[in-house]
Motif scaffolding. Sequence first.
Motif, PDB file in Angstrom:
ATOM      1  N   ALA A 111      -0.897   6.121   1.001  1.00 44.65           N
ATOM      2  CA  ALA A 111      -0.886   4.808   0.328  1.00 44.65           C
ATOM      3  C   ALA A 111       0.010   3.839   1.100  1.00 44.65           C
ATOM      4  O   ALA A 111      -0.324   2.659   1.280  1.00 44.65           O
ATOM      5  N   ILE A 196      -0.677   0.130  -7.602  1.00 48.69           N
ATOM      6  CA  ILE A 196      -0.801   0.676  -6.238  1.00 48.69           C
ATOM      7  C   ILE A 196      -1.638  -0.276  -5.381  1.00 48.69           C
ATOM      8  O   ILE A 196      -1.271  -0.606  -4.249  1.00 48.69           O
ATOM      9  N   ALA A 208       3.994   0.853  -2.250  1.00 46.73           N
ATOM     10  CA  ALA A 208       2.721   1.582  -2.371  1.00 46.73           C
ATOM     11  C   ALA A 208       2.964   3.083  -2.424  1.00 46.73           C
ATOM     12  O   ALA A 208       2.405   3.788  -3.278  1.00 46.73           O
ATOM     13  N   MET A 212       2.444   5.404  -5.814  1.00 42.19           N
ATOM     14  CA  MET A 212       1.501   6.520  -5.787  1.00 42.19           C
ATOM     15  C   MET A 212       2.207   7.813  -6.204  1.00 42.19           C
ATOM     16  O   MET A 212       1.666   8.612  -6.981  1.00 42.19           O
ATOM     17  N   HIS A 215       2.942   7.761  -9.898  1.00 41.73           N
ATOM     18  CA  HIS A 215       1.677   7.927 -10.631  1.00 41.73           C
ATOM     19  C   HIS A 215       1.295   9.406 -10.717  1.00 41.73           C
ATOM     20  O   HIS A 215       0.990   9.924 -11.793  1.00 41.73           O
TER      21      HIS A 215
END
Length: 227
Positions: A111, A196, A208, A212, A215
């Motif tokens: 990411a 994101i 980012a 990620m 998450h």
Amino acid sequence: MSHSEVTRPTLSDALTERMLDLIRQGGHRPGDRLPSTRELSQRFAVTTPTLREALRRLEATGAIEMRHGSGIYVGAAIERVVLPNPNVRQIHGEQLLDLLDARILIEPPLAAKAALNKQGIELRPLLDQAAQYLHGRDTELAEVNLDFHRSVARAAGNGVLAEVVDSLLTVHASEQREILRLFDDRRRDYEEHLAILEAIVAGDPQSAGELMKAHLLDVKTVIEQRM
């Protein structure tokens, strides 16, 4: 052991290689139609059953696709380096957590790399789609969510790592649906994906990557609690 038992696997190996050479040297691309079974049998001077054995092996790895009544086509996986294992059965418990741990290690740096590349173009339509599936269309939502993660990995620009992520998600598609069922917070899942995306579009690799990771850790924590 009979003579045929010794030679058949070797012949099948050689045929498999010759088929791959035919595809490569002919400049064939995924979706291109190949000669018929009869033509191939004649070209390689083998019987149809022997050829079919080699074709089945190639089909199992996605190198070719045999469409009933239509013919033999070059498969989408012909150029892949990493292949998902089609024989894996459902995974549970510790293995499910191992799957998430693997994703936590691999996906955040991808990411971040996607943000460095500022490659958020194809991600937004996926999330627009996901927004339409938040209320009661779980099968479609699960697939779009997986496509979001695949697309982030592709946007990082490393084809092999993108294939690793794709393989993890493909082999364990049913487990990913189970994760969605256990996580059971579609709105939060969607909003985390959106955050994101915004970090990738803004070209902010640190955010980012962190978003990620947060998450996926979020999902893992919920799964651990539910288990």
